[in-house]
Design an enzyme around this catalytic site. Structure first.
Site, mmCIF file in Angstrom:
data_model
loop_
_atom_site.group_PDB
_atom_site.id
_atom_site.type_symbol
_atom_site.label_atom_id
_atom_site.label_comp_id
_atom_site.label_asym_id
_atom_site.label_seq_id
_atom_site.Cartn_x
_atom_site.Cartn_y
_atom_site.Cartn_z
ATOM 1 N N ASP A 94 0.927 -1.227 -0.004
ATOM 2 C CA ASP A 94 -0.125 0.037 -0.269
ATOM 3 C C ASP A 94 0.798 1.215 0.190
ATOM 4 O O ASP A 94 0.742 2.129 -0.954
ATOM 5 C CB ASP A 94 -0.926 -0.225 1.175
ATOM 6 N N ASP A 146 6.984 3.909 3.337
ATOM 7 C CA ASP A 146 7.587 4.980 4.336
ATOM 8 C C ASP A 146 8.908 5.060 4.827
ATOM 9 O O ASP A 146 9.621 5.520 3.742
ATOM 10 C CB ASP A 146 6.575 4.947 5.582
HETATM 11 P P1 5GP Z 1 7.421 1.683 6.573
HETATM 12 O O1 5GP Z 1 8.182 0.247 6.930
HETATM 13 O O2 5GP Z 1 7.987 1.603 5.117
HETATM 14 O O3 5GP Z 1 7.795 2.757 7.323
HETATM 15 O O4 5GP Z 1 6.228 1.474 6.554
HETATM 16 C C1 5GP Z 1 5.298 0.754 5.808
HETATM 17 C C2 5GP Z 1 3.997 0.333 6.346
HETATM 18 O O5 5GP Z 1 3.795 1.569 7.569
HETATM 19 C C3 5GP Z 1 2.858 0.548 5.552
HETATM 20 O O6 5GP Z 1 2.813 -0.688 4.837
HETATM 21 C C4 5GP Z 1 1.722 0.998 6.017
HETATM 22 O O7 5GP Z 1 1.156 -0.057 6.752
HETATM 23 C C5 5GP Z 1 2.449 1.965 7.421
HETATM 24 N N1 5GP Z 1 2.258 3.479 6.923
HETATM 25 C C6 5GP Z 1 3.219 4.022 6.560
HETATM 26 N N2 5GP Z 1 2.568 5.209 6.261
HETATM 27 C C7 5GP Z 1 1.300 5.375 6.599
HETATM 28 C C8 5GP Z 1 0.325 6.271 6.469
HETATM 29 O O8 5GP Z 1 0.800 7.539 6.018
HETATM 30 N N3 5GP Z 1 -0.899 6.064 6.554
HETATM 31 C C9 5GP Z 1 -1.214 4.429 7.186
HETATM 32 N N4 5GP Z 1 -2.385 4.299 7.174
HETATM 33 N N5 5GP Z 1 -0.072 3.577 7.132
HETATM 34 C C10 5GP Z 1 1.028 4.105 6.893
HETATM 35 MG MG MG Z 2 1.433 -1.992 4.281
#
Ligand code: 5GP
Ligand code: MG
Length: 178
Positions: A103, A106
């Site tokens: 999805d 981040d």
């Molecule tokens: P990362 O490991 O890349 O920091 O985070 C990935 C996961 O964090 C995504 O798959 C999602 O589940 C969650 N996430 C990151 N940013 C957002 C955001 O803006 N909104 C939501 N709902 N989930 C986020």
């Molecule tokens: Mg996710």
């Protein structure tokens, strides 16, 4: 301006459903061209990608398979930076062409962990398709072949993404009003 309330936060429309769906079709068409005749395996990352994955699949023009995995790493509105194990993959991916459907990327830590884990099984290739990417939040270098939208570091909900469990059913993408 239409705003909505989820728990303690107020959100406004950020990307409307029509725009999301036409971008998703473009991504699926690009994948359909790049992977024609190769029967890739899609691996969708739950929970957030379930709607995106479904819409991508509906526009894929060749025979393909999908599996769902879970990488639990995220609680509330702040990425915890800790990732756990990959759950749910019950299919051997050795020698397969894999396309991960996510999805949102981040910090990139979740996808990086998943990539490292999947590479141990020696797939032929792994490509990444993410609806959303926050380039300014990335903490690791990740090659993302298919990106729906590059966005700023705002918290988003809707179209599968949640805020503490709620908001996944919203048709548009919403961003938090700080
Ligand atoms: P990362 O490991 O890349 O920091 O985070 C990935 C996961 O964090 C995504 O798959 C999602 O589940 C969650 N996430 C990151 N940013 C957002 C955001 O803006 N909104 C939501 N709902 N989930 C986020
Ligand atoms: Mg996710």
């Amino acid at each position: 301006m239409d705003t909505i309330q989820i728990h303690d936060k107020t959100f406004e429309i950020f990307i409307e459903e029509d725009q999301i769906l036409s971008r998703v079709k473009e991504l699926a068409q690009a994948i359909s061209i790049d992977f024609a005749g190769t029967q890739p395996l899609f691996i969708a990352v739950l929970n957030g990608s379930f709607i995106f994955a479904a819409d991508i699949m509906k526009s894929i023009a060749f025979p393909c398979e999908i599996q769902f995995v879970k990488v639990s790493s995220y609680h509330g509105a702040q990425s915890s930076g800790t990732v756990q194990q990959v759950l749910g993959l019950n299919q051997n991916i050795k020698g397969r062409k894999v396309i991960i459907i996510e999805d949102i990327i981040d910090s990139g830590l979740t996808i990086d962990f998943l990539l490292t884990d999947l590479l141990k099984q020696e797939p032929e290739s792994i490509s990444i398709c993410s609806l959303l990417l926050k380039p300014k939040a990335l903490k690791v270098k990740i090659d993302v072949q298919y990106i729906g939208f590059e966005v700023e570091n705002h918290f988003l909900v809707g179209y599968g993404l949640d805020y503490d469990g709620l908001g996944r059913n919203l048709r548009h993408l919403y961003q938090v009003i700080e």
